[in-house]
Design an enzyme around this catalytic site. Structure first.
Site, mmCIF file in Angstrom:
data_model
loop_
_atom_site.group_PDB
_atom_site.id
_atom_site.type_symbol
_atom_site.label_atom_id
_atom_site.label_comp_id
_atom_site.label_asym_id
_atom_site.label_seq_id
_atom_site.Cartn_x
_atom_site.Cartn_y
_atom_site.Cartn_z
ATOM 1 N N HIS A 73 1.625 -8.715 -13.649
ATOM 2 C CA HIS A 73 1.613 -8.180 -12.288
ATOM 3 C C HIS A 73 0.805 -9.174 -11.464
ATOM 4 C CE1 HIS A 73 2.494 -4.913 -9.595
ATOM 5 N NE2 HIS A 73 1.228 -4.738 -9.274
ATOM 6 N N LYS B 178 7.128 -2.649 -2.267
ATOM 7 C CA LYS B 178 5.996 -3.390 -1.701
ATOM 8 C C LYS B 178 5.926 -4.707 -2.456
ATOM 9 C CE LYS B 178 1.144 -2.618 -2.129
ATOM 10 N NZ LYS B 178 -0.005 -1.695 -1.939
ATOM 11 N N GLU C 77 0.420 -4.870 4.782
ATOM 12 C CA GLU C 77 -0.857 -4.285 4.336
ATOM 13 C C GLU C 77 -1.927 -5.360 4.281
ATOM 14 O OE1 GLU C 77 -0.360 -1.959 0.797
ATOM 15 O OE2 GLU C 77 -2.479 -2.036 0.246
ATOM 16 N N ASP D 59 -6.231 -1.466 3.942
ATOM 17 C CA ASP D 59 -6.494 -1.097 2.545
ATOM 18 C C ASP D 59 -7.943 -1.475 2.210
ATOM 19 O OD1 ASP D 59 -6.576 -0.573 -0.128
ATOM 20 O OD2 ASP D 59 -5.133 -2.086 -0.747
ATOM 21 N N LYS E 20 -6.755 6.031 -0.824
ATOM 22 C CA LYS E 20 -6.946 5.958 -2.278
ATOM 23 C C LYS E 20 -8.155 6.787 -2.655
ATOM 24 C CE LYS E 20 -5.120 1.248 -2.475
ATOM 25 N NZ LYS E 20 -5.283 -0.120 -2.970
HETATM 26 C C1 MUC Z 1 -3.538 -2.978 -3.541
HETATM 27 O O1 MUC Z 1 -4.068 -3.923 -3.006
HETATM 28 O O2 MUC Z 1 -2.907 -2.203 -2.836
HETATM 29 C C2 MUC Z 1 -1.732 -1.388 -5.321
HETATM 30 C C3 MUC Z 1 -0.514 -1.704 -5.780
HETATM 31 C C4 MUC Z 1 -0.612 -2.907 -6.465
HETATM 32 O O3 MUC Z 1 0.275 -3.511 -7.048
HETATM 33 O O4 MUC Z 1 -1.879 -3.337 -6.382
HETATM 34 C C5 MUC Z 1 -2.675 -2.326 -5.838
HETATM 35 C C6 MUC Z 1 -3.776 -2.776 -4.998
HETATM 36 MG MG MG Z 2 -3.462 -3.279 -1.012
#
Ligand code: MUC
Ligand code: MG
Length: 381
Positions: A20, A165, A222, A247, A271
């Site tokens: 990832h 995303k 984001e 975020d 979150k």
């Molecule tokens: C983030 O920065 O949003 C959320 C989904 C992902 O893949 O990483 C997280 C952290």
């Molecule tokens: Mg993020």
């Protein structure tokens, strides 16, 4: 009174189904902290907190959380009224500053235990559900455009996700935007494309990047800029139609109030860990509502425990205009719960059972525990 008898914390490692790739780190394993609270009536509750690759995302690591829970936070809870979660958390807040993620794991375990003892889902302790399923985005972050296209197409074909995303910010703005454009074109109108830059752009890069992304139909960006750059975020909101989501700029109600007061976000990535727990996340949501800021139910890539805790809270909120992204249980190769979470028709269906809604697989937790971690005490064993 039912008292808190025991607080245990164990670090587990769960491999991901593929790398990832995020701007700050590549995850191949999710290292998570599970917190187990045992009450004097024998009921156990579980909470989770994890970070994204150690300290690359925030100032707590899984290891620091365990040390602080074992040495400070856990002992403070022993003997407290297990059903008075406000009282228990006040003990922690009175004696320990910060530690939002660790406190979130403890608070989740207390809610899970109280709700299990009542025979009700956690959502009942937050006033009850307004929805039984949550619309669920998937994060495309294999690090390879062709692989992301295949993965996205598979998600569309199986009706698992239609909102994607994309994680960018590691390469040049032109390269990243070309990657996004290729995926948007390949997946077509049936998919909605959003991006997360994880604070990696300068103001100049963000102006360039947002223009390119808006041109290819991206609906939301984001955290393009540093979390502290409210002026820069506001300038992007004024110039572009795509939504700007906060975020890393969020760290609980005070930060939410500051973003609302300065009108520097269209959307909050809400979150539970980042907010400091479920109660604090609900307060952040209330600030968003009165400030006309929309909500997206975000993740720290928690497994089933943290994702279900988030889902239980998100289900109670008046609105989640930008859906949710509690997809990480599907990114992991192992499940610490006895039942699989149900993702169907682009949604996560909320379980109806007590507490988090699933039973834990204690053997699996023992098997995934890092070397040297203690075995969780099993009630009745
Ligand atoms: C983030 O920065 O949003 C959320 C989904 C992902 O893949 O990483 C997280 C952290
Ligand atoms: Mg993020």
């Amino acid at each position: 009174m039912v008292a808190i008898d025991r607080v245990e914390a164990v670090i587990i490692d769960v491999p991901t189904i593929r790398p990832h790739v995020l701007a700050m780190a590549t995850m191949r394993v999710q290292t998570a902290l599970l917190v187990i609270v045992t009450r004097s009536d024998g009921v156990q509750g579980v909470g989770e907190a994890n970070t994204i690759s150690g300290l690359t995302y925030g100032d707590e690591s899984t290891q620091s959380m365990k040390v602080n829970i074992d040495a400070y936070l856990g002992p403070l809870l022993i003997g407290a009224d297990a059903d008075n979660i406000n009282g228990a958390m006040a003990r922690l807040d009175g004696a320990a500053v910060g530690n939002r993620f660790a406190k979130c794991a403890l608070e989740t375990a207390l809610y899970d235990a109280s709700a299990r003892a009542m025979g009700a889902p956690i959502s009942s302790l937050f006033g009850g559900r307004r929805r039984e399923a949550l619309s669920m985005a998937w994060v495309l972050a294999s690090g390879d455009t062709a692989k992301d296209i295949d993965e996205g197409q598979q998600m569309l074909d199986t009706k698992r996700h239609r909102i994607f995303k994309l994680k960018i910010g590691l390469k040049s703005v032109a390269e990243d935007c070309a990657h996004v454009a290729a995926i948007a074109e390949a997946l077509g109108r049936g998919a909605e494309i959003r991006v997360d830059v994880n604070q990696h752009w300068t103001r100049r890069q963000a102006q360039d990047g947002c223009a390119r992304l808006q041109d290819v139909g991206v609906t939301l960006v984001e955290q393009p800029l540093k979390g502290s750059d409210h002026v820069g975020a506001r300038a992007l909101m004024e110039r572009f139609d795509l939504a700007i989501m906060a975020d890393e700029a969020l760290s609980g109600p005070l930060s939410a109030y500051d973003l609302a007061r300065t009108a520097s976000a269209d959307v909050f990535a809400l979150k539970i860990a980042q907010s400091g727990g479920l109660r604090a996340a609900k307060e952040v949501a209330a600030i968003a509502e009165v400030a006309d800021i929309a909500l997206y139910g975000g993740t720290m890539l928690e497994g089933p425990v943290g994702s279900l805790a988030s889902a239980q809270l998100f289900a109670t909120l008046p609105a989640l205009e930008w859906d949710t992204e509690l997809f990480a249980p599907l990114l992991l190769t192992e499940n610490v719960a006895q039942e699989a979470l149900v993702y169907e028709d682009y949604e996560l269906k909320l379980p109806t059972g007590p507490g988090l809604g699933v039973a834990m697989d204690w053997d699996k937790i023992d098997a995934l525990a890092q070397d040297g971690q203690p075995k969780i005490t099993r009630v009745g064993a």
